[in-house]
Write an enzyme that holds these catalytic residues in place. Structure first.
Site, mmCIF file in Angstrom:
data_model
loop_
_atom_site.group_PDB
_atom_site.id
_atom_site.type_symbol
_atom_site.label_atom_id
_atom_site.label_comp_id
_atom_site.label_asym_id
_atom_site.label_seq_id
_atom_site.Cartn_x
_atom_site.Cartn_y
_atom_site.Cartn_z
ATOM 1 N N LEU A 11 -47.083 -14.438 -13.362
ATOM 2 C CA LEU A 11 -48.361 -14.746 -12.727
ATOM 3 C C LEU A 11 -48.961 -16.071 -13.135
ATOM 4 C CD1 LEU A 11 -49.748 -11.173 -13.165
ATOM 5 C CD2 LEU A 11 -48.756 -12.112 -11.126
ATOM 6 N N ILE A 166 -50.745 -15.672 -18.037
ATOM 7 C CA ILE A 166 -51.144 -15.087 -16.767
ATOM 8 C C ILE A 166 -51.894 -16.147 -15.979
ATOM 9 C CG2 ILE A 166 -51.177 -12.676 -17.533
ATOM 10 C CD1 ILE A 166 -54.150 -12.871 -17.995
ATOM 11 N N ASP A 167 -52.086 -15.879 -14.701
ATOM 12 C CA ASP A 167 -52.720 -16.854 -13.816
ATOM 13 C C ASP A 167 -54.117 -17.267 -14.265
ATOM 14 O OD1 ASP A 167 -50.711 -16.985 -11.990
ATOM 15 O OD2 ASP A 167 -51.644 -15.641 -10.540
ATOM 16 N N LYS A 168 -54.510 -18.407 -13.794
ATOM 17 C CA LYS A 168 -55.886 -18.873 -13.971
ATOM 18 C C LYS A 168 -56.877 -17.818 -13.485
ATOM 19 C CE LYS A 168 -59.127 -22.299 -12.110
ATOM 20 N NZ LYS A 168 -59.275 -23.495 -11.245
ATOM 21 N N ARG A 269 -48.004 -10.502 -7.315
ATOM 22 C CA ARG A 269 -48.575 -11.076 -6.094
ATOM 23 C C ARG A 269 -47.525 -11.217 -5.000
ATOM 24 N NH1 ARG A 269 -51.404 -16.358 -8.289
ATOM 25 N NH2 ARG A 269 -52.073 -16.558 -6.099
#
Length: 356
Positions: A11, A166-168, A269
Site C-alpha cells: 500500500l 503503508i500509503d500516505k 486496493r
C-alpha cells in the site's frame, strides 16, 4: 552500507510510485568486492569492515544473520573465512538510495515502545518515506528525530528503523526497529510472511459470500504508470494473496477485513478493484464516484457528503502481530478506527436504517 532489512511495500503511495520496485523477493546489489588472489583467510565480518566506510561490525553481522551477505552467490555467516578470489556481495530487497534524511520534530502517536522497537499509529495524510514531492514532513523524518541518540539513527541510516510502509492516505499501525538486531529479525519475519496484518476497508458493492481469498499477480500497470495492475494469467507481476471477510453490509457498500498473506504495493486496493469492489473514495482505483446505489438526487448528495467527510480511501491498518525480536514473545497490537472512518460508518448506518 544500507540496512539489512526487508522493506514491505504493501500500500505504499507516492506521486510517482518510484519506490515500489523495492518490493519483495528481487535482490539488489548494494556493495560488492572480489578478494585479492593473495588474500589470507579472514573472517567475513572483519573483511568487510576493512573495506566499507562508516559501517560497523555489528551492522555487517546483522546483515549476514538475515541472509543478506553472499559469497560466490550463496548466503554466508559472519564467521565464514574469505578466500582468494571470493566474490562478496551485500544484497537487499530494495534498490540502493542515497537521499539524506533530516530529523524533524513531528508529533507521533506511539502506543508501545521498548529498547528494541516501537509501534507508530500513523495518521492518514502522512507520507511514510521521503520521495518525489515529499522530502519533508514524513514519518521517517519524524522517526529520525524521535530516535536521535540511538545507534540506528546515529549511523545515518535513512530509514531510521523502518521495516514496512503503508500509503500516505492509509491510517494505522507500523512497527519500527530501534537497533540492528531487531531490524534484521523483524525484516526476516516480513520476508517470510509470518507477520500478522489485518486491515479494515469500506468497499463498493455487496458480496455473495461472507469470506474469500483473492489471488492474482500484481505489478505496475502497463498502461498507467501511476497504478498497479493484476495480471490474471500470472505471466507478469508478483504473486499476491489477500484473504477477506465481511464485517458489515450496507447494501451499496460493505465493510470488510483484509488479511495479507503477501505484501505487494497497493495490494488490497488493486485486488479489491480487480474484483469489482474498489475502496470507497479511492481516487486512483475508481472508488471516488458512485458505483452502486440509486439514481435519486438525495442519494447522490448523501454519497458526496460521505466523500467530503472522509476525503481519502477508506482503509485502516488495524492489527499487527509478530514475534518480538529480542524476547521472542508473540505480540499483537490493535488500533481503533480513526475519527473520519468512524464518522463515515455512522453515516452509512443511518442511511441503512432509513432505507429499512
Amino acid at each position: 552500507m544500507a540496512d539489512a532489512s526487508y522493506i514491505d511495500d504493501e500500500l505504499f503511495d507516492d506521486p510517482s510510485l518510484c519506490e515500489d520496485d523495492s518490493e519483495q523477493q528481487g535482490l539488489y546489489e548494494h556493495f560488492a568486492v572480489v578478494a585479492d588472489k593473495g588474500q589470507s583467510l579472514l573472517r567475513l565480518d572483519k573483511f568487510l569492515v576493512a573495506r566499507m566506510e562508516h559501517c560497523s561490525r555489528n551492522r555487517i553481522q546483522a546483515a549476514a544473520d538475515s541472509g543478506n551477505i553472499l559469497v560466490n552467490g550463496k548466503p554466508a555467516k559472519s564467521s565464514y573465512k574469505v578466500k582468494p578470489s571470493d566474490r562478496v556481495q551485500i544484497v537487499l530487497p530494495y534498490p540502493r538510495r542515497d537521499n539524506e534524511i533530516h530529523p524533524e520534530e513531528i508529533p507521533l502517536e506511539i502506543p508501545y515502545e521498548d529498547d528494541d522497537l516501537l509501534l507508530v499509529d500513523k495518521p492518514a495524510g502522512m507520507v511514510v518515506h521521503p520521495g518525489v514531492g515529499n522530502w519533508s514532513g514524513t514519518l521517517v523524518n519524524a522517526l529520525a528525530w524521535h530516535l536521535r541518540g540511538t545507534a540506528i539513527a546515529d549511523s545515518g541510516e535513512m530509514r531510521a528503523g523502518l521495516v514496512h510502509r503503508i500509503d500516505k492516505n492509509t491510517s494505522g499501525l507500523l512497527v519500527i526497529a530501534k537497533n540492528e538486531q531487531a531490524h534484521a529479525r523483524l525484516a526476516k519475519q516480513f520476508f517470510d510472511h509470518t507477520i500478522y496484518r489485518r486491515y479494515v476497508a469500506l468497499v463498493w458493492g455487496d458480496f455473495a459470500e461472507d469470506e474469500g481469498t483473492i489471488t492474482g499477480n500484481i505489478g505496475r500497470s502497463p498502461r498507467e504508470r501511476q497504478k498497479m495492475y493484476v495480471f490474471e494469467d500470472g505471466s507478469d507481476g508478483k504473486h499476491a494473496v489477500t484473504h477477506w471477510r465481511v464485517l458489515k453490509r450496507y447494501n451499496y457498500v460493505t465493510l470488510v477485513e483484509c488479511r495479507l498473506e503477501t505484501g505487494r504495493t497497493h495490494q488490497i486496493r488493486v485486488h479489491m478493484a480487480w474484483q469489482g469492489h474498489p475502496l470507497f473514495n479511492d481516487e486512483r482505483y475508481g472508488g471516488d464516484r458512485i458505483l452502486k446505489g440509486t439514481t435519486f438526487a438525495k442519494y447522490r448528495q448523501f454519497v458526496e457528503n460521505c466523500f467530503a467527510l472522509m476525503p481519502r480511501h477508506a482503509l485502516h491498518a488495524q492489527s499487527l502481530g509478530f514475534e518480538h525480536p529480542a524476547t521472542h514473545r508473540e505480540l499483537k497490537f490493535e488500533s481503533d478506527l480513526p475519527a473520519d472512518f468512524r464518522a463515515l460508518l455512522a453515516k452509512w448506518d443511518s442511511y441503512k436504517q432509513s432505507e429499512n
